[in-house]
Write a protein that holds these residues in place. Structure first.
Motif, PDB file in Angstrom:
ATOM      1  N   GLN A 183      91.496  59.800  54.753  1.00 50.99           N
ATOM      2  CA  GLN A 183      91.551  58.829  53.655  1.00 50.99           C
ATOM      3  C   GLN A 183      90.473  57.752  53.831  1.00 50.99           C
ATOM      4  O   GLN A 183      89.822  57.342  52.860  1.00 50.99           O
ATOM      5  CB  GLN A 183      92.925  58.169  53.586  1.00 50.99           C
ATOM      6  N   ALA A 184      90.261  57.308  55.073  1.00 45.89           N
ATOM      7  CA  ALA A 184      89.224  56.311  55.345  1.00 45.89           C
ATOM      8  C   ALA A 184      87.843  56.844  54.967  1.00 45.89           C
ATOM      9  O   ALA A 184      87.010  56.109  54.414  1.00 45.89           O
ATOM     10  CB  ALA A 184      89.258  55.912  56.819  1.00 45.89           C
ATOM     11  N   HIS A 185      87.595  58.120  55.249  1.00 42.17           N
ATOM     12  CA  HIS A 185      86.319  58.723  54.863  1.00 42.17           C
ATOM     13  C   HIS A 185      86.194  58.788  53.341  1.00 42.17           C
ATOM     14  O   HIS A 185      85.097  58.561  52.798  1.00 42.17           O
ATOM     15  CB  HIS A 185      86.205  60.137  55.453  1.00 42.17           C
ATOM     16  N   ALA A 187     101.470  64.293  50.090  1.00 42.28           N
ATOM     17  CA  ALA A 187     101.159  63.080  50.849  1.00 42.28           C
ATOM     18  C   ALA A 187      99.657  62.817  50.829  1.00 42.28           C
ATOM     19  O   ALA A 187      99.219  61.663  50.711  1.00 42.28           O
ATOM     20  CB  ALA A 187     101.658  63.217  52.285  1.00 42.28           C
ATOM     21  N   TRP A 188      98.854  63.875  50.944  1.00 39.39           N
ATOM     22  CA  TRP A 188      97.407  63.704  50.875  1.00 39.39           C
ATOM     23  C   TRP A 188      96.985  63.223  49.481  1.00 39.39           C
ATOM     24  O   TRP A 188      96.174  62.308  49.351  1.00 39.39           O
ATOM     25  CB  TRP A 188      96.690  65.000  51.219  1.00 39.39           C
ATOM     26  N   GLU A 231      95.793  56.314  46.205  1.00 36.93           N
ATOM     27  CA  GLU A 231      95.769  54.938  46.700  1.00 36.93           C
ATOM     28  C   GLU A 231      94.336  54.457  46.906  1.00 36.93           C
ATOM     29  O   GLU A 231      94.000  53.304  46.597  1.00 36.93           O
ATOM     30  CB  GLU A 231      96.536  54.859  48.015  1.00 36.93           C
ATOM     31  N   ALA A 232      93.481  55.346  47.420  1.00 34.56           N
ATOM     32  CA  ALA A 232      92.084  54.977  47.647  1.00 34.56           C
ATOM     33  C   ALA A 232      91.330  54.759  46.334  1.00 34.56           C
ATOM     34  O   ALA A 232      90.422  53.923  46.256  1.00 34.56           O
ATOM     35  CB  ALA A 232      91.390  56.061  48.473  1.00 34.56           C
TER      36      ALA A 232
END
Length: 259
Positions: free
Chosen positions: A160-162, A203-204, A210-211
């Motif tokens: 998610q950060a990526h 979940a992914w 969210e991102a």
């Protein structure tokens, strides 16, 4: 006797032909996995017309992994090419794929690196009206590996950060283009022995949603439901990537969201 020799020669010739065909097919499959860069599509696809520019056209750029590349589609169009045709008809203006930069097997880190270093991407993005993207699936599970749901879920925060970094980079390059992230479906949904895959995929998808939420002009495109019921018939022979009909369903979902 002569007829018998002729028959055996014919059988041998057919056997050799089938063997060569098998070897060629196997080599292509290996090349797809081991050397995906050899399958990169050019910035301007030769099958497309000359690029359209101006307010009365739609410019499309695609990024990511094999799902955006269109692996598994016998026509080579994938959802990107199919969407282009739908948009041209729907919007009644010319639509053009400026570049499909997706590469089979790419992870989010590789997409990030390409955005910074690969020639042509920034220029294409600055022209884009629409940016299409899939990325993250190869970070969470590798095709051919044993499915480990626990590892899948553990990899979500870092991946998610990526994705956040990718989105921020795209937005810096092209402030006005609308970004569409195509969510994951569950290709393993029919494997009852593998528990928890649907929850992990959802979940992914929630993490990507969210991102995307803080960004202007950014849309998450759900595909889970498109493959949820009888999804096997929308998958290619590898039982992972979509087939022609599967990609058509994704393109139609995108076109609906763009109306």
């Amino acid at each position: 006797m002569q007829r018998s020799r002729w028959l055996w020669r014919a059988i041998a010739a057919v056997s050799v032909s089938f063997t060569l065909l098998f070897v060629a097919g196997f080599a292509y499959a290996v090349k797809t996995v081991v050397a995906p860069h050899g399958l990169i599509r050019p910035v301007a696809d030769a099958r497309e017309e000359a690029p359209f520019e101006g307010e009365n056209s739609l410019e499309i750029v695609a990024l990511g992994d094999s799902l955006t590349f269109g692996y598994g589609d016998s026509t080579g169009q994938g959802y990107v090419g199919r969407l282009r045709a739908l948009l041209e008809e729907q919007a009644d203006v010319p639509a053009h794929v400026v570049g499909n930069f997706a590469v089979n097997g790419y992870t989010t880190e590789q997409v990030t690196a390409d955005l910074k270093d690969r020639e042509g991407i920034a220029e294409a993005l600055r022209r884009a009206d629409i940016v299409l993207m899939t990325a993250g699936g190869n970070d969470l599970v590798r095709l051919g590996d044993e499915i480990d749901v626990e590892a899948f879920e553990e990899n979500i925060p870092e991946t998610q950060a990526h994705i956040r970094e990718i989105l921020a980079t795209i937005r810096d390059i092209t402030p006005k283009a609308h970004i569409y992230y195509i969510g994951l479906y569950n290709p393993f949904i029919e494997y009852a022995e593998i528990e928890g895959t649907s929850l992990a995929v959802q979940a992914w998808n929630a993490a990507v949603f969210e991102a995307l939420t803080p960004l202007p002009n950014a849309t998450f495109v759900p595909t889970f439901d498109l493959f949820q019921h009888g999804g096997g018939r929308f998958l290619s022979s590898d039982r992972y990537h979509p087939n022609d009909e599967g990609y058509a369903r994704i393109a139609e979902r995108l076109a609906q969201l763009m109306k």
